[in-house]
Write a protein that holds these residues in place. Structure first.
Motif, PDB file in Angstrom:
ATOM      1  N   CYS A   1       0.769  10.746  -8.172  1.00 17.11           N
ATOM      2  CA  CYS A   1      -0.206  11.828  -7.994  1.00 17.11           C
ATOM      3  C   CYS A   1      -1.586  11.332  -7.603  1.00 17.11           C
ATOM      4  CB  CYS A   1      -0.302  12.632  -9.287  1.00 17.11           C
ATOM      5  SG  CYS A   1      -1.509  13.959  -9.227  1.00 17.11           S
ATOM      6  N   CYS A   2      -2.120  11.996  -6.635  1.00 21.00           N
ATOM      7  CA  CYS A   2      -3.569  12.158  -6.462  1.00 21.00           C
ATOM      8  C   CYS A   2      -4.347  11.023  -5.807  1.00 21.00           C
ATOM      9  CB  CYS A   2      -4.233  12.483  -7.798  1.00 21.00           C
ATOM     10  SG  CYS A   2      -3.435  13.856  -8.670  1.00 21.00           S
ATOM     11  N   SER A   3      -3.791   9.877  -5.576  1.00 18.05           N
ATOM     12  CA  SER A   3      -4.589   8.825  -4.946  1.00 18.05           C
ATOM     13  C   SER A   3      -3.686   7.767  -4.321  1.00 18.05           C
ATOM     14  CB  SER A   3      -5.511   8.160  -5.979  1.00 18.05           C
ATOM     15  OG  SER A   3      -4.761   7.523  -6.996  1.00 18.05           O
ATOM     16  N   ASP A   4      -4.268   6.986  -3.405  1.00 17.73           N
ATOM     17  CA  ASP A   4      -3.559   5.867  -2.812  1.00 17.73           C
ATOM     18  C   ASP A   4      -3.410   4.754  -3.851  1.00 17.73           C
ATOM     19  OD1 ASP A   4      -3.763   7.372  -0.541  1.00 17.73           O
ATOM     20  OD2 ASP A   4      -5.380   6.194   0.340  1.00 17.73           O
ATOM     21  N   PHE A   5      -2.484   3.833  -3.562  1.00 17.35           N
ATOM     22  CA  PHE A   5      -2.232   2.731  -4.492  1.00 17.35           C
ATOM     23  C   PHE A   5      -2.089   1.431  -3.700  1.00 17.35           C
ATOM     24  CE2 PHE A   5       0.811  -0.244  -6.311  1.00 17.35           C
ATOM     25  CZ  PHE A   5       0.321  -0.431  -7.596  1.00 17.35           C
ATOM     26  N   THR A   6      -2.659   0.372  -4.237  1.00 18.62           N
ATOM     27  CA  THR A   6      -2.488  -0.965  -3.669  1.00 18.62           C
ATOM     28  C   THR A   6      -2.118  -1.923  -4.796  1.00 18.62           C
ATOM     29  OG1 THR A   6      -4.154  -0.516  -1.975  1.00 18.62           O
ATOM     30  CG2 THR A   6      -3.540  -2.807  -2.320  1.00 18.62           C
ATOM     31  N   GLY A   7      -1.090  -2.716  -4.573  1.00 22.49           N
ATOM     32  CA  GLY A   7      -0.671  -3.664  -5.591  1.00 22.49           C
ATOM     33  C   GLY A   7       0.210  -4.747  -5.004  1.00 22.49           C
ATOM     34  N   LYS A   8       0.579  -5.714  -5.837  1.00 21.67           N
ATOM     35  CA  LYS A   8       1.402  -6.842  -5.396  1.00 21.67           C
ATOM     36  C   LYS A   8       2.773  -6.756  -6.053  1.00 21.67           C
ATOM     37  CE  LYS A   8      -0.592 -10.648  -4.474  1.00 21.67           C
ATOM     38  NZ  LYS A   8      -1.349 -11.932  -4.538  1.00 21.67           N
TER      39      LYS A   8
ATOM     40  N   VAL B   1      10.911  -1.334  -7.472  1.00 17.42           N
ATOM     41  CA  VAL B   1       9.972  -2.428  -7.232  1.00 17.42           C
ATOM     42  C   VAL B   1       8.930  -2.425  -8.343  1.00 17.42           C
ATOM     43  CG1 VAL B   1       8.299  -3.402  -5.626  1.00 17.42           C
ATOM     44  CG2 VAL B   1      10.316  -2.223  -4.749  1.00 17.42           C
ATOM     45  N   THR B   2       8.763  -3.551  -9.018  1.00 19.33           N
ATOM     46  CA  THR B   2       7.731  -3.686 -10.034  1.00 19.33           C
ATOM     47  C   THR B   2       6.468  -4.207  -9.377  1.00 19.33           C
ATOM     48  OG1 THR B   2       9.405  -4.155 -11.723  1.00 19.33           O
ATOM     49  CG2 THR B   2       7.128  -4.715 -12.252  1.00 19.33           C
ATOM     50  N   LEU B   3       5.356  -3.526  -9.659  1.00 22.00           N
ATOM     51  CA  LEU B   3       4.095  -3.828  -8.974  1.00 22.00           C
ATOM     52  C   LEU B   3       2.978  -4.113  -9.970  1.00 22.00           C
ATOM     53  CD1 LEU B   3       4.436  -0.800  -6.593  1.00 22.00           C
ATOM     54  CD2 LEU B   3       4.438  -3.163  -5.785  1.00 22.00           C
ATOM     55  N   LYS B   4       2.113  -5.040  -9.604  1.00 25.84           N
ATOM     56  CA  LYS B   4       0.884  -5.289 -10.349  1.00 25.84           C
ATOM     57  C   LYS B   4      -0.260  -4.652  -9.568  1.00 25.84           C
ATOM     58  CE  LYS B   4      -2.332  -8.860 -11.878  1.00 25.84           C
ATOM     59  NZ  LYS B   4      -2.672 -10.310 -11.871  1.00 25.84           N
ATOM     60  N   PRO B   5      -0.875  -3.593 -10.109  1.00 28.93           N
ATOM     61  CA  PRO B   5      -1.991  -2.953  -9.393  1.00 28.93           C
ATOM     62  C   PRO B   5      -3.109  -3.941  -9.105  1.00 28.93           C
ATOM     63  CG  PRO B   5      -1.245  -1.595 -11.229  1.00 28.93           C
ATOM     64  CD  PRO B   5      -0.561  -2.921 -11.376  1.00 28.93           C
ATOM     65  N   SER B   6      -3.732  -3.786  -7.973  1.00 27.29           N
ATOM     66  CA  SER B   6      -4.775  -4.718  -7.557  1.00 27.29           C
ATOM     67  C   SER B   6      -5.963  -4.717  -8.502  1.00 27.29           C
ATOM     68  CB  SER B   6      -5.254  -4.376  -6.137  1.00 27.29           C
ATOM     69  OG  SER B   6      -4.187  -4.517  -5.218  1.00 27.29           O
ATOM     70  N   ASN B   7      -6.203  -3.592  -9.175  1.00 30.29           N
ATOM     71  CA  ASN B   7      -7.383  -3.489 -10.037  1.00 30.29           C
ATOM     72  C   ASN B   7      -7.017  -3.408 -11.514  1.00 30.29           C
ATOM     73  OD1 ASN B   7      -6.191  -1.020  -9.973  1.00 30.29           O
ATOM     74  ND2 ASN B   7      -8.069   0.156  -9.684  1.00 30.29           N
TER      75      ASN B   7
ATOM     76  N   TYR C   1       0.860  -1.194   0.000  1.00 31.58           N
ATOM     77  CA  TYR C   1       0.000   0.000   0.000  1.00 31.58           C
ATOM     78  C   TYR C   1       0.887   1.231   0.000  1.00 31.58           C
ATOM     79  CZ  TYR C   1      -2.754   3.818   1.970  1.00 31.58           C
ATOM     80  OH  TYR C   1      -3.329   5.042   2.207  1.00 31.58           O
ATOM     81  N   ILE C   2       0.631   2.150  -0.924  1.00 26.74           N
ATOM     82  CA  ILE C   2       1.371   3.411  -1.008  1.00 26.74           C
ATOM     83  C   ILE C   2       0.370   4.550  -0.888  1.00 26.74           C
ATOM     84  CG2 ILE C   2       2.901   4.862  -2.386  1.00 26.74           C
ATOM     85  CD1 ILE C   2       3.930   2.375  -3.784  1.00 26.74           C
ATOM     86  N   ALA C   3       0.508   5.356   0.171  1.00 24.55           N
ATOM     87  CA  ALA C   3      -0.408   6.475   0.383  1.00 24.55           C
ATOM     88  C   ALA C   3      -0.177   7.568  -0.647  1.00 24.55           C
ATOM     89  CB  ALA C   3      -0.236   7.033   1.800  1.00 24.55           C
ATOM     90  N   ASP C   4      -1.182   8.375  -0.882  1.00 27.17           N
ATOM     91  CA  ASP C   4      -1.087   9.508  -1.801  1.00 27.17           C
ATOM     92  C   ASP C   4       0.158  10.334  -1.492  1.00 27.17           C
ATOM     93  OD1 ASP C   4      -2.309  12.723  -1.687  1.00 27.17           O
ATOM     94  OD2 ASP C   4      -2.047  11.704  -3.594  1.00 27.17           O
ATOM     95  N   SER C   5       0.909  10.704  -2.530  1.00 29.34           N
ATOM     96  CA  SER C   5       2.197  11.366  -2.335  1.00 29.34           C
ATOM     97  C   SER C   5       2.061  12.705  -1.614  1.00 29.34           C
ATOM     98  CB  SER C   5       2.902  11.569  -3.681  1.00 29.34           C
ATOM     99  OG  SER C   5       2.131  12.385  -4.547  1.00 29.34           O
TER     100      SER C   5
END
Length: 278
Positions: A167-174, A214-220, A26-30
């Motif tokens: 920018c602008c929103s939180d992020f969740t990914g694996k 880190v390479t991430l796959k967004p949850s959505n 989980y990465i909070a909005d910058s």
């Protein structure tokens, strides 16, 4: 009622052990991360002066998080004759002293004129830093040995977080891949965009740091929509204030474990790809 959150509840810092394949991240909005970090710095500074901090001081108010405008560097010939001063803010850029933008620009002046010394040193032992106000100035900094050590300028590599995470929103990914871009022996510089009417970057080298991508796959999202996040880990936290947000986030104390954070909006890492510097 305005939306508020405790600074210590904003996840800015993390541990190296969290960077493993398969880990949900989980990465909070910058903007929220930067506001929480600044709020914490202000609280620590006030506590050191008065030994007391009012509970309300710990809160980040969403409406007070400044918008960072898109700005360009000044041409080199202008940058050389327009100093980073309060006078420049009021007389050249025409900022009203009471405006939020002017107040945040004054913080940039404090960083560049007080924290960063003319010889490139700072109050932090071993740190090298410089503020630059033109593209040519940035190129000069990156070519010099001040931050990246002796090197061939052609071998400098930039590492940056995907704009979709900046920018602008939180992020969740694996996490699908972790790459060590530079370890404690390899020189690297981090450049942060600062609030000012024209582009100003604080570039610095901090010893005992590790740079990761880190390479991430967004949850959505689908598999092909992978994104990259870049993080810096400060492996030596001795000398940090015990109330630093890092220790509130990862529940450690100075000198007992590293503190990592993401390089998000307005931050770029540069790596010296030459042989490891001693």
């Amino acid at each position: 009622m305005d939306h508020v959150v405790k600074a210590e509840d904003v996840r800015v810092f993390f541990r190296v052990s969290e960077l493993r394949v398969g880990q949900e991240l989980y990465i909070a909005d910058s903007a929220l991360q930067m506001a929480a970090l600044e709020r914490n710095f202000m609280d620590v500074a006030e506590l050191s002066r008065s030994r007391r901090v009012e509970p309300s001081k710990y809160y980040v108010i969403y409406s007070e998080i400044p918008e960072v405008p898109v700005r360009s560097f000044l041409p080199a010939e202008l940058a050389e004759v327009i100093p980073l001063t309060n006078k420049s803010l009021s007389e050249i850029f025409k900022l009203h002293p009471s405006s939020l933008f002017a107040k945040n620009s004054m913080k940039t002046l404090q960083i560049c004129n007080e924290r960063v010394h003319k010889d490139g040193t700072t109050v932090m032992d071993g740190e090298a830093a410089v503020c630059t106000t033109s593209l040519e100035g940035l190129q000069t900094v990156l070519k010099s040995p001040l931050l990246l050590g002796p090197h061939n300028a052609a071998n400098i590599r930039a590492v940056v977080t995907d704009p979709r995470l900046q920018c602008c929103s939180d992020f969740t990914g694996k996490i699908v891949e972790v790459r060590l871009e530079a370890d404690e022996q390899q020189r690297h510089a981090i450049c942060h965009s600062l609030m000012y009417p024209s582009a100003v970057y604080l570039c610095h080298f901090v010893p005992q740091g590790r740079l990761y991508s880190v390479t991430l796959k967004p949850s959505n999202a689908d598999d092909e929509e992978l994104v990259q996040a870049v993080g810096i880990c400060h492996m030596d936290t001795r000398g940090w204030d015990p109330l630093h947000l890092a220790f509130l986030n990862v529940h450690t104390t100075p000198g007992h474990g590293e503190a990592c954070h993401w390089l998000l909006k307005g931050s770029i890492a540069f790596v010296n790809n030459d042989a490891y510097q001693k």
